[in-house]
Scaffold this motif. Sequence first.
Motif, PDB file in Angstrom:
ATOM      1  N   ARG A 187       0.820  -1.215   0.000  1.00 15.55           N
ATOM      2  CA  ARG A 187       0.000   0.000   0.000  1.00 15.55           C
ATOM      3  C   ARG A 187       0.851   1.262   0.000  1.00 15.55           C
ATOM      4  O   ARG A 187       0.567   2.220  -0.732  1.00 15.55           O
ATOM      5  CB  ARG A 187      -0.925   0.002   1.220  1.00 15.55           C
ATOM      6  N   PHE A 188       1.919   1.268   0.807  1.00 18.17           N
ATOM      7  CA  PHE A 188       2.711   2.488   0.971  1.00 18.17           C
ATOM      8  C   PHE A 188       3.996   2.488   0.143  1.00 18.17           C
ATOM      9  O   PHE A 188       4.726   3.474   0.154  1.00 18.17           O
ATOM     10  CB  PHE A 188       3.053   2.686   2.445  1.00 18.17           C
ATOM     11  N   GLY A 189       4.273   1.392  -0.568  1.00 19.83           N
ATOM     12  CA  GLY A 189       5.526   1.317  -1.311  1.00 19.83           C
ATOM     13  C   GLY A 189       6.733   1.189  -0.399  1.00 19.83           C
ATOM     14  O   GLY A 189       7.836   1.629  -0.752  1.00 19.83           O
ATOM     15  N   PHE A 190       6.535   0.563   0.781  1.00 20.79           N
ATOM     16  CA  PHE A 190       7.615   0.420   1.754  1.00 20.79           C
ATOM     17  C   PHE A 190       8.391  -0.878   1.503  1.00 20.79           C
ATOM     18  O   PHE A 190       7.944  -1.767   0.794  1.00 20.79           O
ATOM     19  CB  PHE A 190       7.051   0.387   3.178  1.00 20.79           C
ATOM     20  N   ALA A 229       0.063  -4.601  -7.726  1.00 20.99           N
ATOM     21  CA  ALA A 229       1.185  -5.208  -8.453  1.00 20.99           C
ATOM     22  C   ALA A 229       2.314  -5.580  -7.492  1.00 20.99           C
ATOM     23  O   ALA A 229       2.833  -6.700  -7.514  1.00 20.99           O
ATOM     24  CB  ALA A 229       1.688  -4.246  -9.528  1.00 20.99           C
ATOM     25  N   ARG A 230       2.678  -4.631  -6.639  1.00 18.96           N
ATOM     26  CA  ARG A 230       3.741  -4.901  -5.660  1.00 18.96           C
ATOM     27  C   ARG A 230       3.294  -5.980  -4.674  1.00 18.96           C
ATOM     28  O   ARG A 230       4.076  -6.858  -4.298  1.00 18.96           O
ATOM     29  CB  ARG A 230       4.093  -3.615  -4.929  1.00 18.96           C
ATOM     30  N   GLY A 231       2.040  -5.939  -4.261  1.00 21.86           N
ATOM     31  CA  GLY A 231       1.540  -6.929  -3.320  1.00 21.86           C
ATOM     32  C   GLY A 231       1.598  -8.338  -3.875  1.00 21.86           C
ATOM     33  O   GLY A 231       2.018  -9.285  -3.187  1.00 21.86           O
ATOM     34  N   LEU A 232       1.190  -8.527  -5.126  1.00 25.60           N
ATOM     35  CA  LEU A 232       1.233  -9.855  -5.738  1.00 25.60           C
ATOM     36  C   LEU A 232       2.673 -10.353  -5.860  1.00 25.60           C
ATOM     37  O   LEU A 232       2.955 -11.542  -5.651  1.00 25.60           O
ATOM     38  CB  LEU A 232       0.570  -9.815  -7.114  1.00 25.60           C
ATOM     39  N   ARG A 233       3.588  -9.453  -6.179  1.00 24.96           N
ATOM     40  CA  ARG A 233       4.990  -9.870  -6.305  1.00 24.96           C
ATOM     41  C   ARG A 233       5.589 -10.239  -4.947  1.00 24.96           C
ATOM     42  O   ARG A 233       6.361 -11.194  -4.834  1.00 24.96           O
ATOM     43  CB  ARG A 233       5.792  -8.763  -6.991  1.00 24.96           C
ATOM     44  N   LEU A 234       5.229  -9.484  -3.908  1.00 20.27           N
ATOM     45  CA  LEU A 234       5.721  -9.826  -2.567  1.00 20.27           C
ATOM     46  C   LEU A 234       5.098 -11.128  -2.071  1.00 20.27           C
ATOM     47  O   LEU A 234       5.779 -11.940  -1.425  1.00 20.27           O
ATOM     48  CB  LEU A 234       5.413  -8.684  -1.596  1.00 20.27           C
ATOM     49  N   LEU A 235       3.834 -11.335  -2.356  1.00 20.90           N
ATOM     50  CA  LEU A 235       3.201 -12.603  -1.983  1.00 20.90           C
ATOM     51  C   LEU A 235       3.886 -13.775  -2.684  1.00 20.90           C
ATOM     52  O   LEU A 235       4.055 -14.855  -2.108  1.00 20.90           O
ATOM     53  CB  LEU A 235       1.713 -12.576  -2.341  1.00 20.90           C
TER      54      LEU A 235
END
Length: 420
Positions: A187-190, A229-235
Motif C-alpha cells: 500500500r505504501f511502497g515500503f 502489483a507490488r503486493g502480488l509480487r511480494l506474496l
Amino acid sequence: MTYQPPVSDATDRADAAVPRADPLRTGAVAVVERLRAAGHEAYWAGGCVRDQLLGLRPKDYDVTTDADPQRIMDLFERSIPVGVQFGVVRVLLGRLEFEIATFRADLGYSDGRRPDAVAWTDAREDVLRRDFTINGLLYDPVDHRIADFVEGVDDLRRGVVRAIGAPEARFAEDRLRLIRAIRFAARFGFQVEPETWRALLLHAPEIGAVSPERIHAELERILTEGGAARGLRLLTRSALLPRVLRELADPERAALRFDGAGPLSPQVAWTTVLYDLEGWPESIEALGRRLRWSTALVRHVTHALDMAHALARYAALGVPGRKRLLRRPELPTALAAARLVARAGQSDGHGLGAAARDLAVWSRQALAPPRLLGGQDLKQAGFAPGPFFAEALSALEDAQLEGRVTTREQAWALVEQLRR
C-alpha cells in the motif's frame, strides 16, 4: 507515578493531515476529551496516527486508554461490549462509531491467532504487544503529542515495515500478520525490514492457521488499495501466494495488469486478477467457497469475467449481442478489468474502442427497449410454452434490438412468419 511518553516532533504533520471540520475527527477528539476529563490517559492508536503522519485522511479512529471496559461503558451511555475479554468497547456518538480498547498485555497465543488471555497494563506495554512499528504510534489530540515507544516515526520516514520486538515472536502470535506485513509494504511502497522478512519467510507455511474470511479480507485490501502489483509480487516472493490464492497460474502476468493502477473496487480487482482463470464459473465458485465470498461477489465476478472476455470479441458480435452485453449491470466492472488487461498488452483492446463508440450512440432505451410482446401475450394467443415459445420470444427481441420491428403489429407478423 504516571509515565510520561516521549513526544515526537511530527505532531504538526499529524494535525495538518485532516481538516479540523471533519466530523469523524471531531468525534474522535471528543472521545479522548471525555476520558481525559474523567482522569484517564487516552490516545488515538494505530492506523489513524500512521495515516495522518503520511498525509492521508483516516477512515476510522481507534482509541486506547487506561480505563477498563466497565469504566468505559459507565462514561459513554451508548456503548457495546464487542470484545470485553480483550478490553474492547464500541462507543457510539450520534451516527459515529469508535472502538476504545483498554491498555493490555497479551498472555499467550496457543491458536496462532488470538491471545489466550489479557492483563490490563500501561501505554508502553500496550504498544509492545502490537504488530509493526508504523502501527505502534499513539497520539494525544488534546495536547497534540505523539507517543512513540518503538521508533515508528523513524520507520515511517524511512519507508520500512518492521515488526515490534522479535519478528518471529510477532508472527508466531498471529499468523495474519504475515499478510498484513505485505499489505502495508504494498500500500505504501515500503520495504519489509530484513529481519522481519526472514521471519515472514520462516512462518509463511503456517498461514493456514488464519481463517478464510480474514485471508479474503487482507487479499482484497492488497488488490484494492493501489499497490496490487507490488503486493502480488511480494506474496509470490514470500511463497504465501500459492497458499492463499493458488488459482493464479502465472502471478507475474496477473501483477502486470495492476502496474500503475490506483485503488480499485473489489469487483474490478478480483475480475482483473482472475482474468486468466480456467474452468470458470465452477472455478470461481470453488474459490468463493474457500475464501468465504458472498454470493453477490461470486455472481458479480463470474458475470464480469464472462463479459470481459466477450469484450475482446466485441467486433465480431451482431447488434443484438452487443446491446445485450452493454446493458448488463456488470458492464462497468468488465470494462475496467478489460482496460487493465489491454493496457498490460494481454489483449488487443480493439473491442473496447468499438464498445465505447456504441455506448456513446445507443441510449438506454435502445439497449433495452420495452418488449412489444411478452410470454403472456403468446399464451393468450394460444401458444403453449415450449421450444417455439422460447424461440419466438428470442427472435422478437433480436428484431427489436436490430430495429427491424418497432410496433406490435410487426411483432405479431414476425410470430406468424416463424410459425410457418
